[in-house]
Structures are given as structure tokens and as C-alpha cells.
Design a protein around this motif. Sequence first.
Motif, mmCIF file in Angstrom:
data_model
loop_
_atom_site.group_PDB
_atom_site.id
_atom_site.type_symbol
_atom_site.label_atom_id
_atom_site.label_comp_id
_atom_site.label_asym_id
_atom_site.label_seq_id
_atom_site.Cartn_x
_atom_site.Cartn_y
_atom_site.Cartn_z
ATOM 1 N N VAL A 92 -2.749 11.586 -11.603
ATOM 2 C CA VAL A 92 -2.259 10.220 -11.761
ATOM 3 C C VAL A 92 -1.207 10.006 -10.685
ATOM 4 C CG1 VAL A 92 -1.163 8.546 -13.268
ATOM 5 C CG2 VAL A 92 -2.688 10.287 -14.243
ATOM 6 N N ALA A 93 -1.405 8.995 -9.827
ATOM 7 C CA ALA A 93 -0.444 8.640 -8.775
ATOM 8 C C ALA A 93 0.254 7.357 -9.191
ATOM 9 C CB ALA A 93 -1.134 8.485 -7.422
ATOM 10 N N VAL A 94 1.603 7.356 -9.125
ATOM 11 C CA VAL A 94 2.397 6.226 -9.619
ATOM 12 C C VAL A 94 3.444 5.871 -8.581
ATOM 13 C CG1 VAL A 94 3.851 5.359 -11.489
ATOM 14 C CG2 VAL A 94 2.068 7.046 -11.975
ATOM 15 N N VAL A 95 3.621 4.535 -8.379
ATOM 16 C CA VAL A 95 4.712 4.024 -7.551
ATOM 17 C C VAL A 95 5.587 3.167 -8.449
ATOM 18 C CG1 VAL A 95 5.349 2.642 -5.536
ATOM 19 C CG2 VAL A 95 3.296 4.059 -5.460
ATOM 20 N N VAL A 96 6.884 3.539 -8.543
ATOM 21 C CA VAL A 96 7.840 2.846 -9.417
ATOM 22 C C VAL A 96 8.883 2.197 -8.527
ATOM 23 C CG1 VAL A 96 9.485 3.061 -11.301
ATOM 24 C CG2 VAL A 96 7.457 4.522 -11.247
ATOM 25 N N THR A 97 9.146 0.891 -8.753
ATOM 26 C CA THR A 97 10.150 0.159 -7.980
ATOM 27 C C THR A 97 10.993 -0.696 -8.906
ATOM 28 O OG1 THR A 97 10.522 -1.368 -6.142
ATOM 29 C CG2 THR A 97 8.589 -1.768 -7.543
ATOM 30 N N THR A 98 12.198 -1.024 -8.421
ATOM 31 C CA THR A 98 13.080 -1.918 -9.184
ATOM 32 C C THR A 98 12.825 -3.378 -8.832
ATOM 33 O OG1 THR A 98 14.751 -1.627 -7.441
ATOM 34 C CG2 THR A 98 14.890 -0.200 -9.386
ATOM 35 N N SER A 99 11.970 -3.643 -7.813
ATOM 36 C CA SER A 99 11.723 -5.029 -7.400
ATOM 37 C C SER A 99 10.292 -5.432 -7.759
ATOM 38 C CB SER A 99 11.969 -5.187 -5.895
ATOM 39 O OG SER A 99 11.097 -4.325 -5.164
ATOM 40 N N ASP A 100 9.411 -5.627 -6.759
ATOM 41 C CA ASP A 100 8.061 -6.112 -7.011
ATOM 42 C C ASP A 100 7.146 -5.627 -5.885
ATOM 43 O OD1 ASP A 100 5.943 -7.366 -8.170
ATOM 44 O OD2 ASP A 100 6.739 -9.413 -8.004
ATOM 45 N N PHE A 101 5.853 -5.933 -6.003
ATOM 46 C CA PHE A 101 4.858 -5.530 -5.015
ATOM 47 C C PHE A 101 4.263 -6.791 -4.384
ATOM 48 C CE2 PHE A 101 5.044 -2.069 -8.049
ATOM 49 C CZ PHE A 101 5.041 -0.930 -7.270
ATOM 50 N N THR A 102 3.887 -6.648 -3.159
ATOM 51 C CA THR A 102 3.180 -7.744 -2.499
ATOM 52 C C THR A 102 1.720 -7.729 -2.942
ATOM 53 O OG1 THR A 102 2.629 -6.360 -0.597
ATOM 54 C CG2 THR A 102 4.713 -7.602 -0.498
ATOM 55 N N ALA A 103 1.045 -8.819 -2.696
ATOM 56 C CA ALA A 103 -0.354 -8.929 -3.087
ATOM 57 C C ALA A 103 -1.222 -7.924 -2.355
ATOM 58 C CB ALA A 103 -0.853 -10.346 -2.879
ATOM 59 N N PRO A 104 -1.103 -7.739 -0.993
ATOM 60 C CA PRO A 104 -1.916 -6.720 -0.320
ATOM 61 C C PRO A 104 -1.655 -5.326 -0.871
ATOM 62 C CG PRO A 104 -0.999 -8.212 1.298
ATOM 63 C CD PRO A 104 -0.338 -8.552 -0.017
ATOM 64 N N ALA A 105 -0.396 -5.052 -1.261
ATOM 65 C CA ALA A 105 -0.086 -3.730 -1.810
ATOM 66 C C ALA A 105 -0.803 -3.518 -3.144
ATOM 67 C CB ALA A 105 1.423 -3.568 -1.975
ATOM 68 N N LEU A 106 -0.829 -4.533 -3.972
ATOM 69 C CA LEU A 106 -1.515 -4.432 -5.256
ATOM 70 C C LEU A 106 -3.013 -4.255 -5.056
ATOM 71 C CD1 LEU A 106 0.432 -7.106 -7.347
ATOM 72 C CD2 LEU A 106 0.607 -4.616 -7.494
ATOM 73 N N ASP A 107 -3.585 -4.959 -4.032
ATOM 74 C CA ASP A 107 -5.014 -4.803 -3.767
ATOM 75 C C ASP A 107 -5.337 -3.380 -3.332
ATOM 76 O OD1 ASP A 107 -5.370 -7.419 -4.428
ATOM 77 O OD2 ASP A 107 -5.262 -8.145 -2.329
ATOM 78 N N TYR A 108 -4.506 -2.844 -2.438
ATOM 79 C CA TYR A 108 -4.742 -1.468 -1.997
ATOM 80 C C TYR A 108 -4.604 -0.486 -3.162
ATOM 81 C CZ TYR A 108 -4.202 2.920 0.531
ATOM 82 O OH TYR A 108 -4.366 4.215 0.982
ATOM 83 N N ALA A 109 -3.606 -0.702 -4.011
ATOM 84 C CA ALA A 109 -3.392 0.206 -5.159
ATOM 85 C C ALA A 109 -4.587 0.176 -6.101
ATOM 86 C CB ALA A 109 -2.112 -0.182 -5.897
#
Length: 302
Positions: free
Chosen positions: A249-266
Motif C-alpha cells: 500500500v503506497a500512501v501520500v499524506v499532506t496537510t493541504s490538497d492535491f491537484t487534479a493531475p496528481a489525483l489522476d496519476y495516483a
Amino acid sequence: MAVPARDRRTTRRPRRFELRATALYFTLLAVILALVGAAARTAFAAAVHRPAWAVALVLMGVSAVMAGCREKRRKSAARIARRSAQALEDATQTAVEALDAASPAAAVALAPAGAGAEATVLLPETVPEVPEVPEVPEVLEVPEVPEVLEVLEVPEVLEVPAAPVEIAYEALDPDEFEQAVAELCRRDGCLDVDVVGGAGDLGADVVARTPEGRLVVIQCKRYCDDNRVGSQDLQRFGGTCFTVHGADVAVVVTTSDFTAPALDYAEQCGIVCVDGPQLQRWQEGTGPRPWEGQPWQAEGTP
């Protein structure tokens, strides 16, 4: 002148009342009555068992009565009773006098002859009292020792989970943010939790193993609200998390938000993205854990 002759009447001295004589009198009278009663019972028993003897006794009694009636001087029943009573009384008095003479308590020893001699009364020797034998106390019975009751096991006090403490993740520095994410993994039952972030970490900041045994590799991005995680960050992490670290399981945790291209790649690579609100729900226990899947998708972002 002729002097009339006086009728000489013998005066009998009344006898004084003696308790002992009276008691002995009635005792003898009771003995006589008992003998008479015994003779009567014997005669009756003989009459029942042998009637011929009873008839003979009756004939003899009738003959004796008839012979007595023929006597010139008949004795009345009252005179016979008085004489019997007188004879019984005399016998009683004689027995009392004999007892008084034979009693050692009333024996009197006469003093030597001479004027002024006094009689000395010989009293019986005092019989020593026999000491009372002390009673032997009974053997006390030892009460049985009651069995010790088994101590009931007190149930353990259930631990009430403490209320989650809100953490301002935006105020933490990058190292503190990595430690906070590792602590969340320990809290939710992960094993072998380790913080490996730093130079040469190849995108892995926290490594842990779930209770099911799956390997979780987490990258932590402590960004401000106006700084979102872009697709380049996701691409660098995606190139090492599976091939280098062997993550299940690979996880990216942030205190802010993700961009749309980043979510698509994820979504294409199967990387779980956890933004600020989702991190807060994970910390509060109201949201899912990252290794439980990828339940949340990016909402419309510019």
C-alpha cells in the motif's frame, strides 16, 4: 350420821402430744391396714383360682360369727375398735420409749457420786464432711474450620479509550509531521513502524506493517494551504514505492490538497492520497485508515 360414800373415779392423766409418738402410731396403723389389705387380696385371689377353698373359708367365717353371737357377753364393734386403738397407742408409746433409751444422742453419763455432781451429756462425734469431688470438665469439641471460600475474581476495569487530541498539523515542522503520522499508524495497530525520512529516503518517510501483514509505505508532505501536491511529486514517489520499497500500500499524506493531475496519476498507479480534511478524520477516528483502500476521490479542483 352416815356419810355418803363418794364415787371414786379414777382420773387418767392426759398424755401430752408428742410428734414422734403420733407419727409412729400412724405408721403402725398403716402397716396393720396394709397387712389386712394384703390378706384380703390373698383371699380374693385364692377364691378366684380355687373356689372350694373360698367356700370353706366362708363357712368357717359364718361358724365363727354364730359362735360369737352365742356368748353371753357380746362385745360391740365400737368397744373392739377402742381397745384396738388403745393397744396400738400403748405399743407406739413403748416403741418410742425404747428408741429414746437406745438413742446415742440422748445418752447421759452420770458423774461420780458426790454433792454437786453434774451430769455430762455425751454427744456423738462429729462426722467429718466428705469433700466434694470436683467435676471433670467435659472435653471441649474443637469446631471444624470452615472451608475458605474461593475469592471471586474481580473483573478487570475496562479501559475507556481516551478522547482523541486534536493536533494542528500545519504548525508542525516536517520531522514532527512524520513522527505524528507514524504515531497514528501505531495507534491503529500497525507493527514495525519506523520513520526513515531524510536524505536518500527515495520517497519513503514512514514504513509500517498492518495487522494483516501488508507493507505500508507513506510519504509525508507538510505543505501550506496555498501549496498543493502536484503530479511531479506523485510521479517521483510512484517510481520508487512499489519497485524499490516493495510496498503493498503506497500512501501520500499532506496537510493541504492535491491537484487534479496528481489525483489522476495516483488513481492510475494505485496510490492512496490523504489531504488535510481526510487526515483530520483519520486522526479523530471518524474516517477510514489509508491501508483499508482508496475510498475517497478528488472533488472538482481547478
